[in-house]
Enzyme design. Structure first.
Site, PDB file in Angstrom:
ATOM      1  N   ASP A  21       0.483  -1.315   0.130  1.00  0.00           N
ATOM      2  CA  ASP A  21      -0.486  -0.110   0.485  1.00  0.00           C
ATOM      3  C   ASP A  21       0.546   1.432  -0.149  1.00  0.00           C
ATOM      4  OD1 ASP A  21      -2.388   2.192  -0.417  1.00  0.00           O
ATOM      5  OD2 ASP A  21      -2.018   1.609   1.734  1.00  0.00           O
ATOM      6  N   SER A  22      -0.182   2.566   0.165  1.00  0.00           N
ATOM      7  CA  SER A  22       0.952   3.474  -0.277  1.00  0.00           C
ATOM      8  C   SER A  22       1.435   3.651   1.129  1.00  0.00           C
ATOM      9  CB  SER A  22      -0.057   4.661  -1.075  1.00  0.00           C
ATOM     10  OG  SER A  22      -0.691   4.736   0.420  1.00  0.00           O
ATOM     11  N   CYS A  84      -4.192  -1.320  -2.156  1.00  0.00           N
ATOM     12  CA  CYS A  84      -4.641  -0.082  -2.168  1.00  0.00           C
ATOM     13  C   CYS A  84      -5.477   0.423  -3.595  1.00  0.00           C
ATOM     14  CB  CYS A  84      -3.195   0.710  -2.152  1.00  0.00           C
ATOM     15  SG  CYS A  84      -3.279   2.227  -3.516  1.00  0.00           S
ATOM     16  N   GLU A 164      -2.362   9.451   7.555  1.00  0.00           N
ATOM     17  CA  GLU A 164      -1.459   9.382   7.646  1.00  0.00           C
ATOM     18  C   GLU A 164      -0.998  10.190   9.101  1.00  0.00           C
ATOM     19  OE1 GLU A 164       0.891   7.410   6.889  1.00  0.00           O
ATOM     20  OE2 GLU A 164      -0.942   6.198   5.526  1.00  0.00           O
ATOM     21  N   CYS A 196     -11.085   3.014   0.224  1.00  0.00           N
ATOM     22  CA  CYS A 196      -9.823   3.397   0.318  1.00  0.00           C
ATOM     23  C   CYS A 196      -9.150   2.848   1.217  1.00  0.00           C
ATOM     24  CB  CYS A 196      -9.192   4.711   0.727  1.00  0.00           C
ATOM     25  SG  CYS A 196      -7.474   5.393   1.364  1.00  0.00           S
ATOM     26  N   HIS A 198      -7.283   2.934   3.496  1.00  0.00           N
ATOM     27  CA  HIS A 198      -7.178   3.437   4.874  1.00  0.00           C
ATOM     28  C   HIS A 198      -8.150   4.185   5.963  1.00  0.00           C
ATOM     29  CE1 HIS A 198      -3.255   5.069   3.176  1.00  0.00           C
ATOM     30  NE2 HIS A 198      -2.515   5.705   4.182  1.00  0.00           N
TER      31      HIS A 198
END
Length: 276
Positions: A21-22, A84, A164, A196, A198
């Site tokens: 993932d990012s 992701c 983040e 997403c 996240h």
């Protein structure tokens, strides 16, 4: 034209599962995989140097995703999980080409879209990054299975940076969530897909906004179950590994990743800097 039958007889159940993932978002998927498949070794790559992917060009996302995929293949992974949505929406075909049929590839959009399509959903909302929404992949994937479902997608680009930065249960995330979810595009939805990886980190705050009016889809659980089905199908489940190893590679070491990964996986995890 017949689809070529997959042959993974060269793979062993003892090989690790690769996840990328990012940033921290894919940990929501990794956590579910750990819970559902407790004997599996996991290798995670968080591309924290380049996040958020949702603001990057398609070409950049393809470059990052294929480099990470090749790295995970070098680590002898028996499956690649693209944890992701943005990478799935923009680089799935290129990742598949990089893998060249050597290992199964599991993405985070198609299993969710398929499950939603076959359940009772009429008006579905999707919140995701700009790059995922611009791809239209959720709408295409859902309507491929069920053309009667109405799908409304909304780009919610401020959520990933907030997560983040560690803003959870914070007035900042409350304000962002309220601003996005009150958008007229999502006015009549009955179901919300968190498009997403996240976003499940904010699932309690999102559910609090809706009360019981809207069903919020647990995407990480769906993806982990899909992975289990695929590994079982090809006899690649590791059922004899009482002390599994979890290794995390990051392209930039961040405090928030360290904090969340330890919360999900315990204090003894390995975090290693790896710039590709």
């Amino acid at each position: 034209m017949k689809t070529k039958k997959q042959d993974y007889s060269h793979l062993s159940p003892k090989q690790p599962i690769g996840i990328f993932d990012s940033g921290v978002g894919g940990l929501t998927v990794a956590k579910e995989i750990k819970r559902l498949l407790p004997n599996e070794d996991l290798i995670y790559f968080g591309d924290t140097k380049h996040l958020p992917y949702g603001e990057k060009s398609k070409e950049a996302i393809i470059e990052y995703s294929t480099k990470i995929t090749n790295f995970l293949l070098e680590q002898n992974c028996k499956a690649i999980v693209i944890a992701c949505n943005t990478a799935t929406a923009n680089a799935l075909n290129e990742v598949m080409q990089s893998v060249a049929g050597k290992v199964p590839v599991i993405d985070v959009i198609n299993p969710v879209a398929e499950k939603v399509s076959y359940e009772i959903h009429n008006n579905v909302g999707v919140i995701a990054t700009k790059a995922t929404v611009n791809s239209g992949l959720y709408k295409k994937s859902i309507r491929k299975h069920n053309k009667w479902i109405k799908v409304d997608e909304l780009a919610t680009p401020l959520l990933v940076p907030a997560i983040e930065e560690g803003f959870k249960n914070h007035p900042i995330t409350h304000a962002i969530i309220y601003n996005y979810l009150s958008n007229s595009k999502l006015k009549n939805i009955e179901t919300l897909i968190l498009g997403c990886t996240h976003y499940p980190l904010l699932i309690d705050e999102i559910k609090q906004y809706y009360g019981n009016r809207v069903r919020v889809i647990d995407s990480p659980n769906i993806v982990a179950n899909h992975l289990k089905i695929i590994l079982d199908k090809y006899n690649l489940l590791n059922d004899n590994n009482p002390k599994p190893n979890y290794h995390f590679y990051l392209s930039d070491l961040t405090k928030n990743f360290e904090k969340i990964s330890k919360k999900f996986f315990g204090k003894s995890i390995d975090l290693e800097l790896k710039v590709l």
